[in-house]
Scaffold this active site. Structure first.
Site, PDB file in Angstrom:
ATOM      1  CG  MET A   1      45.030  38.120  47.766  1.00  0.00           C
ATOM      2  SD  MET A   1      47.001  38.308  47.298  1.00  0.00           S
ATOM      3  CE  MET A   1      48.088  36.663  47.842  1.00  0.00           C
ATOM      4  CD  GLU A   2      49.554  38.318  45.277  1.00  0.00           C
ATOM      5  OE1 GLU A   2      50.759  38.642  46.143  1.00  0.00           O
ATOM      6  OE2 GLU A   2      48.795  39.356  45.284  1.00  0.00           O
TER       7      GLU A   2
ATOM      8  CG  HIS B   1      50.275  44.989  41.125  1.00  0.00           C
ATOM      9  ND1 HIS B   1      51.541  45.704  41.258  1.00  0.00           N
ATOM     10  CD2 HIS B   1      50.316  43.485  41.924  1.00  0.00           C
ATOM     11  CE1 HIS B   1      50.668  45.430  42.418  1.00  0.00           C
ATOM     12  NE2 HIS B   1      50.911  44.124  42.576  1.00  0.00           N
ATOM     13  CD  GLU B   2      46.748  41.508  42.072  1.00  0.00           C
ATOM     14  OE1 GLU B   2      47.162  39.936  42.532  1.00  0.00           O
ATOM     15  OE2 GLU B   2      46.958  42.697  41.579  1.00  0.00           O
TER      16      GLU B   2
ATOM     17  CG  HIS C   1      51.566  39.207  42.213  1.00  0.00           C
ATOM     18  ND1 HIS C   1      53.112  39.674  42.597  1.00  0.00           N
ATOM     19  CD2 HIS C   1      51.113  40.608  43.197  1.00  0.00           C
ATOM     20  CE1 HIS C   1      52.468  41.175  43.834  1.00  0.00           C
ATOM     21  NE2 HIS C   1      51.607  41.737  43.599  1.00  0.00           N
TER      22      HIS C   1
ATOM     23  CD  GLU D   1      52.465  43.180  46.479  1.00  0.00           C
ATOM     24  OE1 GLU D   1      52.211  43.800  45.573  1.00  0.00           O
ATOM     25  OE2 GLU D   1      51.612  42.248  46.558  1.00  0.00           O
TER      26      GLU D   1
END
Length: 882
Positions: free
Chosen positions: A284-285, A318-319, A322, A341
């Protein structure tokens, strides 16, 4: 006067049952104080919210859930006065998760401070403010963790819990003095009060509630700095900090890369990343404090596999993407979730490719597209932009459409516009919407302005309607005839129509054609086609390198030409993957015969690329599962055909790593050996058991390195049955002795692969025991082999009440989709329909529909395969031709 009259007519009733909060008041700043009691699993808190009142109102309406708010603990102080307004009534509406605060007088326009005192429980559901359990010196301890996305900040403190209500947060924690307290920003002051301490954090930039983070527990860390001085840390359980080094290295590089790519510096003074033992999603970012499952952040040189290393790199990228795309520029509402996303998924591959070019991640990215294709070929799919009418519906759209289809259409657009134009336009978009909210249209406008292309028109067909097209291709009189129809796995005809960016090459990649196909049918004159057609090695390939999100169906002549091109190694790895993926999907939908798919598989006998061969393997195992129902007698011949096909690859790669091999060889070895074990290949199973027995006695043996451990465990489970469970018990022993999450997950993913349904049932029961963290149950479900699907469904029905009360969010939907989707008869589809008729709530409704639709599609494929004459002899023929 009219506004005053309107305010007087307001009633609490008008705020119930609405998807969104009213906009007449909005937060500007939260001063939040929290005091968690880790032993009692409870917390107390207070929040002072600076609120801008824009319209005359007697009400303030905000979100709160599972919190105890005493009416006496609420007051409002208009700015610039000594006045304190006490509410006439405070109503908690649990079904809407809102707090309605009514005052007798109309609130003055402008700013005021809403003060609320509250209490709550540190829950065990892995959302809101929750407890996670870890071990310290052999003793179990609780840590306090937050997980607020999509809509769970309201379970920690009363707030305007929607992405568009951005505000500044000043956070203060009162915690046990021996613990480490973390939040989004660095600590500015720490005051010791004996057994407790008060930790004050720097004020955050303006941000959404779902990105606020608070963590309290005992941790170690490793740290490094980026070239421009940003401090980066990876926090772990005590004693595991060395496992954070790889993620730390990736994070530092990623922050530097993205600063350049987005042309905006990382906006916070620090970046902390932390491994949480109990964590529902992958990561979770949260702004400046990213939380991860241990398996997505930690890498142990000795005990982690190459697949674990790649997962850590991609998830970290990916995180961190964000931090710009999602945190700095935030979606206006959950309808635009895909912006966060889909984009972060796509750009994580960009980063991984930059740091690890030898991994060929853009070829591996096609696995993301395939997952998106599978979901989007259902009538029960949804558009990329999906209307959200209730908070319960949000969890279900954290799916392959938002992430994988989203990433795939971004890749398609980037490929169409060109990498440089795309990047510059994106940087302009980030700059324009920094610290505010944006919609999908805002991104299209920026890309249209930067490229001069009709981006909005092109992309609306991909984000506003569900599904995607299949382009049917024929050769006639020196012309290419094309027709597009919506592709559905059921074989039905859909009504969608798209603006399709077609790319095409003929006989070689040196000359490519590129155009937009927006009609139903079109004939295309390809210059040089007639000459090219005369060549013996003539072939045509649409969707060059699979950058477009569409399927292609070739007529028989063109399909056989492509088969020869694959055998002769004329196609790129991405195109070899794409031809197989499209053929498999068309076969499943009843548009092509199974025998043509098997002929195609045989053409990959000299395949060299990991991703392509892995896809051949997954496709083959899927055919085996279908054939087990369609033609149990012919199953042995199919398995023999596939074993004969895979054996030469296994001989080449072997069980032991060579000194000159790389990352992709390591990935392939595990995939290949697992498949042979599942196909019942005796030599593989015997060798696996031999190596496993040595490993049980000596955990440091070089005979069972991490890359082949899962394959060995799966092979071992093929020898287990209810009267001989020695292998199963040995795996449980290792599970209980290891403290490495990745090792535990490997074992859990193998236990239910056993061919004996009674053992499968035992493994599923074990998964619900206190020994298995709730977050890890999905790995057992995912590992259920073909022989266990019906048993898993029977088991789910028996345990449903417990499961639906224990699990929530994406974990609960996973139980449904993983257990129901593999069933392959209409009788079982009817059974599932009947079972869920009285048990479907809003949070699983979409998943139930999609899963039952998959059962119907499977059943139809089974029937169409049964109708294919003489499959056994055809298998023999193909086998001889290999």
């Amino acid at each position: 006067m009219a506004a005053v009259a309107a305010a007087a007519e307001q009633s609490a009733e008008q705020f119930r049952g609405r998807a969104r909060l009213p906009g007449f008041a909005a937060p500007r700043r939260y001063d939040l104080r929290l005091a968690p009691d880790l032993g009692a699993c409870a917390f107390a808190g207070s929040v002072d919210v600076s609120v801008g009142v824009a319209e005359r109102t007697r009400f303030l309406v905000l979100n709160a859930a599972e919190l105890e708010v005493a009416p006496g603990g609420v007051q409002f102080r208009p700015q610039g006065t000594d006045q304190v307004l006490h509410p006439a009534e405070v109503t908690n509406v649990p079904e809407d998760e809102i707090l309605i605060i009514r005052f007798d007088e109309v609130l003055p326009l402008g700013e005021g401070v809403l003060a609320i005192a509250f209490k709550g429980t540190l829950n065990d559901k892995m959302h809101g403010f929750y407890k996670s359990v870890y071990e310290l010196n052999g003793e179990k301890k609780n840590m306090a963790v937050t997980q607020f996305e999509p809509a769970d900040a309201r379970r920690c403190f009363p707030c305007w819990d929607e992405p568009s209500f951005k505000a500044v947060f000043k956070i203060t924690l009162e915690v046990p003095s021996e613990t480490v307290a973390l939040s989004n920003m660095p600590v500015v002051e720490e005051k010791n009060n004996g057994p407790t301490k008060v930790v004050c954090f720097q004020e955050t930039p303006i941000m959404s509630t779902y990105l606020v983070a608070v963590i309290v527990g005992m941790f170690d860390y490793v740290e490094a700095f980026t070239t421009d001085g940003t401090r980066v840390r990876v926090y772990t359980q005590v004693g595991k900090s060395a496992q954070g080094n790889f993620a730390l290295e990736v994070a530092v590089k990623t922050l530097v890369l993205f600063k350049e790519y987005f042309a905006v510096p990382y906006p916070l003074p620090k970046m902390d990343m932390i491994a949480i033992p109990d964590f529902a999603s992958g990561a979770m970012e949260n702004y400046g404090l990213v939380t991860y499952r241990e398996t997505a952040l930690l890498f142990d040189e000795k005990h982690s596999a190459a697949a674990n290393k790649q997962r850590v790199a991609v998830v970290v990228a990916h995180e961190l993407a964000h931090q710009w795309f999602g945190n700095l520029v935030t979606m206006e509402w959950w309808t635009h979730l895909w912006l966060n996303e889909g984009f972060a998924t796509w750009v994580s591959y960009l980063a991984a490719d930059n740091f690890f070019p030898e991994w060929n991640v853009w070829t591996q990215f096609l696995e993301e597209s395939t997952t998106g294709f599978k979901l989007d070929a259902l009538e029960g799919s949804h558009p990329i932009e999906v209307d959200i009418n209730h908070v319960d519906e949000i969890d279900e759209i954290f799916d392959a459409i938002s992430y994988r289809k989203g990433a795939s259409v971004i890749r398609m657009l980037q490929s169409y516009l060109g990498a440089e134009t795309f990047q510059k336009s994106l940087a302009a978009y980030i700059k324009k919407f920094a610290y505010s909210n944006a919609k999908t249209e805002d991104l299209w406008a920026a890309l249209e302005e930067g490229s001069g292309e009709p981006v909005k028109t092109l992309m609306h067909s991909w984000t506003k309607q569900q599904g995607y097209p299949v382009v049917n291709v024929k050769l006639k009189d020196g012309k290419i005839e094309m027709e597009q129809t919506q592709f559905l796995s059921s074989g039905a005809e859909g009504v969608g129509q798209w603006v399709v960016p077609i790319t095409l090459c003929c006989c070689s990649y040196s000359r490519q054609e590129k155009f937009l196909f927006d009609g139903k049918q079109e004939d295309f004159n390809l210059s040089g086609l007639v000459e090219c057609q005369k060549k013996d090695d003539f072939w045509i390939k649409l969707n060059v390198n699979q950058t477009g999100f569409y399927r292609v169906s070739y007529d028989e002549e063109l399909a056989s030409r492509l088969r020869y091109a694959i055998q002769a190694n004329k196609l790129s790895a991405a195109d070899r993957y794409g031809v197989l993926d499209d053929t498999y999907a068309l076969c499943m939908a009843g548009k092509q015969k199974l025998v043509s798919l098997l002929h195609l598989i045989a053409a990959y006998k000299d395949e060299t690329e990991y991703t392509v061969l892995a896809h051949v393997i997954h496709t083959s195992l899927s055919i085996v599962e279908m054939m087990a129902v369609a033609d149990p007698e012919g199953l042995g011949k199919l398995k023999k055909f596939l074993v004969d096909f895979l054996e030469p690859f296994a001989h080449r790669i072997g069980w032991d790593a060579k000194s000159d091999e790389g990352h992709l060889d390591a990935l392939l070895r595990g995939t290949l050996l697992s498949a042979l074990a599942e196909l019942g290949h005796e030599a593989t199973i015997n060798e696996a058991v031999r190596r496993f027995n040595v490993f049980v006695e000596d955990r440091d043996t070089p005979l069972l390195p991490p890359d082949v451990r899962k394959a060995a465990y799966v092979a071992l489970m093929q020898t287990v049955n209810k009267s001989n469970k020695a292998g199963y018990e040995s795996l449980l022993k290792i599970f209980r002795e290891t403290d490495l999450s990745q090792e535990k997950v490997r074992i859990l993913g193998s236990l239910a692969s056993c061919p004996d349904p009674d053992v499968v049932c035992e493994a599923l029961d074990f998964m619900l025991s206190p020994e298995v963290r709730n977050q890890d149950s999905i790995f057992v479900l995912r590992g259920v082999g073909a022989a266990g699907h019906e048993m898993a469904w029977t088991w789910l029905k028996e345990k449903w009440d417990y499961i639906s009360n224990t699990f929530s969010g994406t974990l609960l939907t996973y139980f449904v989709s993983t257990t129901v989707s593999p069933l392959r008869t209409d009788e079982l589809g009817d059974d599932a329909e009947e079972f869920f008729k009285s048990r479907t709530k809003a949070n699983i409704a979409r998943t139930v529909r999609q899963s039952i639709e998959r059962v119907r599609i499977n059943a139809k494929w089974v029937e169409s395969t049964r109708a294919e004459a003489n499959l056994g002899n055809l298998l023999k023929d193909i086998g001889h031709k290999q």
